[in-house]
Design a protein around this motif. Structure first.
Motif, mmCIF file in Angstrom:
data_model
loop_
_atom_site.group_PDB
_atom_site.id
_atom_site.type_symbol
_atom_site.label_atom_id
_atom_site.label_comp_id
_atom_site.label_asym_id
_atom_site.label_seq_id
_atom_site.Cartn_x
_atom_site.Cartn_y
_atom_site.Cartn_z
ATOM 1 N N ASP A 36 0.774 -1.246 0.000
ATOM 2 C CA ASP A 36 0.000 0.000 0.000
ATOM 3 C C ASP A 36 0.804 1.295 0.000
ATOM 4 N N CYS A 37 2.098 1.247 0.215
ATOM 5 C CA CYS A 37 2.898 2.477 0.272
ATOM 6 C C CYS A 37 3.683 2.643 -1.041
ATOM 7 N N PRO A 38 3.439 3.731 -1.756
ATOM 8 C CA PRO A 38 4.143 3.928 -3.033
ATOM 9 C C PRO A 38 5.667 3.938 -2.892
ATOM 10 N N TRP A 39 6.203 4.533 -1.835
ATOM 11 C CA TRP A 39 7.660 4.566 -1.663
ATOM 12 C C TRP A 39 8.188 3.162 -1.432
ATOM 13 N N ASP A 40 7.556 2.407 -0.526
ATOM 14 C CA ASP A 40 7.996 1.047 -0.235
ATOM 15 C C ASP A 40 7.880 0.151 -1.468
ATOM 16 N N GLN A 41 6.842 0.364 -2.267
ATOM 17 C CA GLN A 41 6.666 -0.438 -3.482
ATOM 18 C C GLN A 41 7.804 -0.239 -4.472
ATOM 19 N N LYS A 42 8.367 0.939 -4.506
ATOM 20 C CA LYS A 42 9.423 1.269 -5.470
ATOM 21 C C LYS A 42 10.798 0.754 -5.051
ATOM 22 N N GLN A 43 10.947 0.331 -3.815
ATOM 23 C CA GLN A 43 12.269 -0.044 -3.322
ATOM 24 C C GLN A 43 12.702 -1.406 -3.851
ATOM 25 N N SER A 44 14.022 -1.552 -3.936
ATOM 26 C CA SER A 44 14.640 -2.823 -4.322
ATOM 27 C C SER A 44 15.751 -3.115 -3.320
ATOM 28 N N ASN A 45 16.279 -4.314 -3.364
ATOM 29 C CA ASN A 45 17.391 -4.630 -2.476
ATOM 30 C C ASN A 45 18.562 -3.681 -2.720
ATOM 31 N N HIS A 46 18.754 -3.293 -3.962
ATOM 32 C CA HIS A 46 19.858 -2.375 -4.284
ATOM 33 C C HIS A 46 19.575 -0.960 -3.789
ATOM 34 N N SER A 47 18.335 -0.489 -3.929
ATOM 35 C CA SER A 47 18.027 0.878 -3.495
ATOM 36 C C SER A 47 18.105 1.021 -1.979
ATOM 37 N N LEU A 48 17.981 -0.082 -1.258
ATOM 38 C CA LEU A 48 18.009 -0.031 0.209
ATOM 39 C C LEU A 48 19.423 -0.064 0.796
ATOM 40 N N ILE A 49 20.428 -0.362 -0.020
ATOM 41 C CA ILE A 49 21.795 -0.480 0.500
ATOM 42 C C ILE A 49 22.236 0.757 1.287
ATOM 43 N N PHE A 84 12.851 -5.643 5.685
ATOM 44 C CA PHE A 84 12.552 -5.127 4.346
ATOM 45 C C PHE A 84 13.268 -5.965 3.290
ATOM 46 N N HIS A 85 14.554 -6.212 3.486
ATOM 47 C CA HIS A 85 15.297 -7.038 2.529
ATOM 48 C C HIS A 85 14.696 -8.435 2.440
ATOM 49 N N CYS A 86 14.362 -9.027 3.576
ATOM 50 C CA CYS A 86 13.770 -10.373 3.566
ATOM 51 C C CYS A 86 12.446 -10.381 2.818
ATOM 52 N N GLN A 87 11.633 -9.350 3.015
ATOM 53 C CA GLN A 87 10.355 -9.243 2.299
ATOM 54 C C GLN A 87 10.590 -9.211 0.796
ATOM 55 N N LEU A 88 11.545 -8.402 0.371
ATOM 56 C CA LEU A 88 11.824 -8.293 -1.066
ATOM 57 C C LEU A 88 12.325 -9.620 -1.641
ATOM 58 N N ASP A 96 13.218 -16.460 2.575
ATOM 59 C CA ASP A 96 12.446 -15.605 3.468
ATOM 60 C C ASP A 96 13.178 -15.442 4.799
ATOM 61 N N ILE A 97 12.556 -14.748 5.719
ATOM 62 C CA ILE A 97 13.210 -14.448 6.990
ATOM 63 C C ILE A 97 13.518 -15.721 7.781
ATOM 64 N N SER A 98 12.705 -16.746 7.636
ATOM 65 C CA SER A 98 12.981 -18.005 8.324
ATOM 66 C C SER A 98 14.299 -18.607 7.848
ATOM 67 N N ASP A 99 14.557 -18.491 6.551
ATOM 68 C CA ASP A 99 15.821 -18.994 6.013
ATOM 69 C C ASP A 99 16.998 -18.196 6.564
ATOM 70 N N VAL A 100 16.821 -16.883 6.707
ATOM 71 C CA VAL A 100 17.876 -16.032 7.258
ATOM 72 C C VAL A 100 18.142 -16.404 8.708
ATOM 73 N N ILE A 101 17.074 -16.603 9.468
ATOM 74 C CA ILE A 101 17.226 -16.978 10.876
ATOM 75 C C ILE A 101 17.909 -18.335 11.000
ATOM 76 N N SER A 102 17.493 -19.296 10.194
ATOM 77 C CA SER A 102 18.101 -20.632 10.223
ATOM 78 C C SER A 102 19.578 -20.567 9.862
ATOM 79 N N THR A 103 19.922 -19.782 8.843
ATOM 80 C CA THR A 103 21.318 -19.632 8.441
ATOM 81 C C THR A 103 22.140 -19.025 9.573
#
Length: 145
Positions: A36-49, A84-88, A96-103
């Motif tokens: 629902d948020c236009p700014w969040d929708q536009k983000q990518s893993n690269h734009s969040l660095i 945010f990165h996990c969501q993307l 997903d975040i579960s994989d990150v936590i397990s790792t």
């Protein structure tokens, strides 16, 4: 994404959510923001660095200042970057975040043989040396792949 590890596929929250302090609610909130948020929708893993780097520095400053409220806020901002990165990546079907936590759990167990195995490391210096050895072995194995 491993089915057995999935915390739960986040369902976007409806209405105005409350701050519950629960990870699953945070994941649902992030899913809602992506929907629902236009700014969040536009983000990518690269734009969040740059944001991830900035938040890490701000956390360091807050810890140096020893300000509990600022530390909580900055830890939240760092957590936002992780979520945010996990969501993307989950949206991309990669993990997903579960994989990150397990790792992370696997890494912590592997890098603490003095806690979880029979290695007898007597002090902090020995632990640091062993940690660095294990980390170097991991990097060698990754480079060989």
């Amino acid at each position: 994404m491993t089915e057995q590890n999935i915390i739960s596929a986040p369902t976007p929250v409806q209405g105005t959510p409350e701050a519950s302090g629960e990870l699953t609610d945070l994941l649902g909130l992030m899913a809602r923001l992506r929907a629902d948020c236009p700014w969040d929708q536009k983000q990518s893993n690269h734009s969040l660095i740059p944001y991830a780097i900035e938040e890490a520095y701000e956390l360091g400053e807050a810890v140096q200042a020893d300000d509990d409220e600022d530390i909580k806020s900055e830890l939240g901002d760092v957590l936002l970057q992780v979520v945010f990165h996990c969501q993307l990546y989950a949206e991309q079907g990669r993990f997903d975040i579960s994989d990150v936590i397990s790792t992370l759990q696997q890494k912590l167990i592997r890098r603490h043989p003095h806690v979880f195995e029979a290695e007898n490391l007597v002090d902090e210096a020995a632990v640091k040396v062993r940690w660095d050895e294990i980390k170097a072995e991991e990097h060698q194995a990754a480079a060989a792949r």
